[in-house]
Structures are given as C-alpha cells and as structure tokens.
Scaffold this motif. Structure first.
Motif, short mmCIF file in Angstrom:
data_model
loop_
_atom_site.label_atom_id
_atom_site.label_comp_id
_atom_site.label_asym_id
_atom_site.label_seq_id
_atom_site.Cartn_x
_atom_site.Cartn_y
_atom_site.Cartn_z
N THR A 27 0.84 -1.20 0.00
CA THR A 27 0.00 0.00 0.00
C THR A 27 0.87 1.24 0.00
O THR A 27 0.62 2.20 -0.74
CB THR A 27 -0.92 0.00 1.23
OG1 THR A 27 -1.72 -1.17 1.21
CG2 THR A 27 -1.82 1.22 1.23
N GLY A 28 1.92 1.25 0.85
CA GLY A 28 2.84 2.39 0.89
C GLY A 28 3.54 2.59 -0.45
O GLY A 28 3.70 3.72 -0.90
N ALA A 29 3.94 1.49 -1.09
CA ALA A 29 4.60 1.59 -2.39
C ALA A 29 3.65 2.17 -3.44
O ALA A 29 4.07 2.97 -4.29
CB ALA A 29 5.10 0.21 -2.83
N ARG A 30 2.40 1.78 -3.36
CA ARG A 30 1.43 2.31 -4.32
C ARG A 30 1.20 3.80 -4.12
O ARG A 30 1.14 4.57 -5.08
CB ARG A 30 0.10 1.54 -4.19
CG ARG A 30 -0.95 1.98 -5.21
CD ARG A 30 -2.13 1.03 -5.24
NE ARG A 30 -2.82 0.98 -3.96
CZ ARG A 30 -2.78 -0.05 -3.12
NH1 ARG A 30 -2.06 -1.13 -3.42
NH2 ARG A 30 -3.46 -0.03 -1.99
N ILE A 31 1.09 4.21 -2.84
CA ILE A 31 0.91 5.64 -2.55
C ILE A 31 2.12 6.43 -3.02
O ILE A 31 2.00 7.51 -3.61
CB ILE A 31 0.66 5.85 -1.05
CG1 ILE A 31 -0.69 5.25 -0.65
CG2 ILE A 31 0.72 7.33 -0.69
CD1 ILE A 31 -0.94 5.26 0.84
N ALA A 32 3.34 5.89 -2.75
CA ALA A 32 4.56 6.58 -3.16
C ALA A 32 4.61 6.73 -4.68
O ALA A 32 5.02 7.78 -5.20
CB ALA A 32 5.78 5.81 -2.66
N ALA A 33 4.18 5.68 -5.40
CA ALA A 33 4.17 5.74 -6.86
C ALA A 33 3.18 6.79 -7.36
O ALA A 33 3.46 7.54 -8.31
CB ALA A 33 3.82 4.37 -7.44
#
Length: 246
Positions: A27-33
C-alpha cells in the motif's frame, strides 16, 4: 501442550505486526508511486522537467517525504516553485532539495554572518557532533556538545541558522547526500528540543562534496556538522559603499 496466556498474547501480537507490515508495504509503495506521478506532472507544469521527486528513503522504503534532485542549472525562483508545487500535492509530507539550498518553506536570502557562528565554530574546533555508523542517530556524548551549541546560539535567536551535514566519500553520492541531510535534520530536532525555534533552522546535506581542507575525501573526520548563523534582515549599505554618479 498448553500455552500460557501471556505467551499466546505475544505471539498473536507478533503475527498481527508481521501481517500489517507485509500488507502495508505494498500500500505504501502504491501511494509513493502515485505521489511520484503527480509530482512529475506538477514539476513539468512549473518548467522543471529535469527535476525528480522520489518518494523512497535511502533504504528503499516508501515515504511521503521527498528530496528533490536534478535541475542544478535552474535559478532559485524556479527551484522554489518546483518545491512548492510538489508540497501542494495532497498527501505529500516534507519537501526539500538534496543540497538543502531551497525548500517549499525556505526562500531566505543570505545576509551578514553573526558572532554566534564563531562561538559555535570554537566549540566544534576540537570536538565534533558524532553519529552511529551509517546512521543519523547521535552518539550519547554528542548530546552534551549540542547542549553547548544551543547555549551559544541562544543570544542570536531570531536569526537564520543553517545546519549543514557532511560525510566522507564511502558509499554512493546520492546515499551520502541523503545521510548528511538526515544527520543535519537530527541536529535540528535536538536544537528544537533545547528551545531553539524551528522556523529559524535550515537543514541541508552536502554529502562528500566538501571535504575538510587538507584531508583525503575518505577521512572519517569529514563526517561533520557545520553551522552558519545569518541575519534575518538585509544590511543597508552605507553611502560610501554605493557607486557614484557617472
């Protein structure tokens, strides 16, 4: 075999924590992207296509705080607009440049140095603020030195205090810059805890770009923090300093 209730509770808590870690990371990686994609659009819109905003820390973990890189040839006005454009994106945390020169909240010109800088330099001449290896965590002995630095800076409250982190040349250039910035920010937070107003503190990291004169870039003594204390108001030039009529 029966399991004690206390052990069962600890095991359950551990399972929940591990599950949360592996669920939250994607989820964090998706938000960062998503933040990265929105930043790309915002930077292009303000005329800064060479600037990049990466929402991962030096360990590769996603973060809402970004350090801008690239665009070294841009003037300070465009750099400031770039930082402000990224900071305006919903969900973005702190925004700063890799060299710390400008950020979304820092449009301060440079003015005359004050005497407090010499006082701090005197403290750091024979001692240095030290950190755990490859970390921004201060070693305990350095907290005493920061107490003294805060006392030396207190007579100049109201000025702008620049905190600059440096490293030796071990590691990558980008990693060194990020580490030096994190160390400068750690010192900033320690000064805030000691009553130095946050709005007057500017943290920047130069990595290994400026080794101590006379030292090899690999010398551990290059791992240091430097301070620059400057006025908040411009100095009015004396008439004799102005050019005469031609």
């Amino acid at each position: 075999m029966l399991i004690r209730p206390s052990i069962a509770i600890l095991l359950g808590a551990g399972i929940v924590a591990l599950t949360g870690h592996f669920v939250a990371r994607p989820t964090g990686a998706r938000i960062a992207a998503e933040l990265g994609a929105q930043s790309r659009t915002a930077l292009d819109a303000v005329g800064a296509p060479a600037v990049s905003a990466q929402f991962t820390n030096r360990f590769g973990s996603p973060t809402r705080h970004t350090v801008l890189t690239g665009g070294e040839g841009l003037n300070e006005g465009v750099r400031l607009k770039a930082a402000q454009a990224v900071a305006a994106i919903p969900g973005v945390g702190g925004v700063s440049w890799i060299d710390g020169v400008a950020s979304a909240a820092n449009d301060q010109p440079v003015y005359e140095p004050l005497h407090c800088q010499k006082d701090v330099e005197g403290l750091l001449r024979v001692r240095s603020i030290r950190f755990e290896e490859a970390s921004s965590a201060l070693v305990p002995a350095s907290r005493v030195l920061i107490d003294e630095v805060a006392d030396a800076l207190r007579p100049c409250l109201g000025s702008i205090i620049a905190i600059t982190g440096h490293t030796d040349d071990s590691g990558t250039s980008l990693g060194n810059r990020q580490l030096s910035l994190e160390r400068a920010r750690s010192v900033r937070e320690e000064l805030v805890r000691r009553g130095i107003p946050r709005d007057g503190l500017r943290a920047q990291g130069l990595g290994s770009e400026e080794p101590v004169e006379g030292l090899a870039p690999s010398d551990p003594a290059n791992r240091r923090i430097e301070f620059s204390v400057i006025r908040t108001e411009p100095i009015t030039p004396h008439p004799v300093d102005l050019p005469g009529a031609r």
